[in-house]
Motif scaffolding. Structure first.
Motif, PDB file in Angstrom:
ATOM      1  N   ASP A 199      41.339 155.421  29.577  1.00 37.11           N
ATOM      2  CA  ASP A 199      40.389 153.756  28.759  1.00 37.11           C
ATOM      3  C   ASP A 199      42.243 153.403  27.695  1.00 37.11           C
ATOM      4  N   THR A 200      41.515 151.974  27.609  1.00 36.97           N
ATOM      5  CA  THR A 200      42.162 150.927  26.613  1.00 36.97           C
ATOM      6  C   THR A 200      41.764 151.652  24.922  1.00 36.97           C
ATOM      7  N   LEU A 201      42.630 152.037  24.316  1.00 34.47           N
ATOM      8  CA  LEU A 201      42.478 152.532  22.208  1.00 34.47           C
ATOM      9  C   LEU A 201      42.405 151.148  22.330  1.00 34.47           C
ATOM     10  N   ALA A 202      43.411 150.548  22.427  1.00 28.34           N
ATOM     11  CA  ALA A 202      43.664 149.230  21.260  1.00 28.34           C
ATOM     12  C   ALA A 202      44.707 148.563  22.063  1.00 28.34           C
ATOM     13  N   ASN A 203      44.627 147.342  21.081  1.00 27.24           N
ATOM     14  CA  ASN A 203      45.644 145.974  21.381  1.00 27.24           C
ATOM     15  C   ASN A 203      46.126 145.163  20.364  1.00 27.24           C
TER      16      ASN A 203
END
Length: 304
Positions: free
Chosen positions: A97-101
């Motif tokens: 998953d993408t945790l943050a940007n």
């Protein structure tokens, strides 16, 4: 007819029958138990390797420097001196998953996760595998069942994720400032560390009954943001199955608010707990930091 040879023949047949029965029982009971024991030892070795490599992943995130780490994992096992046939297994690395940007003046830089797994093939004991994801290891079984390895249940996993040092280390914000001619203390230098994981595009799968290797290569890329931005925004994913966002967002939120209170050229700091979004805005284009550097730590994970 001479019946003196009958007794030896009968005795030989009885001995042969006893030997066949012994070998049958040995092959049916003893050999499988030895192979099961050998398979248990093999899976224990896989388990230790997974825990060690999971620790390597957190180390790479914490150190944020160029490095290479690897761990050898036995793919097959269950062989004994009486039966050398081995089971097999496979290693796989997948994008998570993408945790943050982190978005700097509209340009996003993503903090992605990854996972790696071991799946047994023709196991002599039970179909027990392992998967590392979201900073912890699960034991996997038939039908897609999973259970935490280091925790009693998923509630304990979620509790640990809320204060996870692993998640908190994936984004770091450093800043410096100095006084201008009007005696205003302004932010002059911002350095943002973003750790992102990704699977090796060529070497993400290994299978067989020999020895496989999980490895990671971390490389730091300095990205100078020019011209200096007016806004820096961090958005944290709230949809993960474990709340890794909690500690990461709290840390970023605390840092941005501290900058807002410290520097004269920081106009405001807004946040939305519901969306886990925090934004830092500088006063105007003439009072932005002199230098903003984004240090992207790219960690490539491979299976061979």
């Amino acid at each position: 007819m001479d019946e003196r040879a009958v007794a030896p023949v009968v005795a030989a047949m009885l001995l042969l029958a006893a030997l066949v029965m012994f070998l049958s029982v040995y092959n049916a009971v003893v050999v499988p138990s030895f192979k099961e024991q050998a398979e248990v030892e093999h899976l224990y070795a896989v388990e230790e390797s997974f825990l060690a490599f999971g620790s390597d992943m957190t180390t790479a995130a914490a150190l944020k420097q160029d490095l290479h780490l690897s761990k050898r994992i036995p793919l097959g096992g269950g062989d004994t001196i009486f039966d050398p046939v081995r089971s097999g297994g496979s290693l796989r690395v997948d994008q998570g998953d993408t945790l943050a940007n982190v978005t700097v003046d509209g340009t996003p830089y993503f903090c992605n996760l990854t996972n790696f797994s071991y799946t047994p093939i023709s196991n002599f004991w039970r179909d027990q595998g392992y998967i590392w994801q979201h900073g912890y290891t699960n034991v996997t079984g038939a039908g897609g069942l999973q259970t935490p390895l280091d925790y009693a249940d998923m509630d304990k996993v979620r509790e640990a994720a809320e204060r996870s040092g692993f998640a908190g280390s994936l984004i770091e914000i450093e800043h410096d400032g100095r006084y201008d001619n009007n005696d205003n203390y302004n932010c002059t230098d911002v350095r943002i560390w973003v750790v992102t994981f990704e699977p090796d595009k060529k070497h993400y799968f290994a299978s067989g009954n020999g020895v496989g290797t999980l490895s990671l290569n971390a490389a730091v890329e300095d990205i100078r943001i020019t011209p200096s931005p007016n806004t820096i925004e961090i958005a944290v994913n709230t949809g993960l199955p474990v709340p890794l966002n909690t500690s990461l967002w709290a840390k970023c939120n605390e840092t941005f608010h501290a900058m807002n209170e410290t520097y004269a050229n920081v106009e405001n700091c807004t946040f939305s707990p519901k969306e886990d979004l925090v934004t830092l805005t500088f006063t105007d284009s003439e009072h932005v930091p002199e230098r903003v550097t984004l240090r992207l730590v790219r960690v490539v994970v491979s299976a061979r």
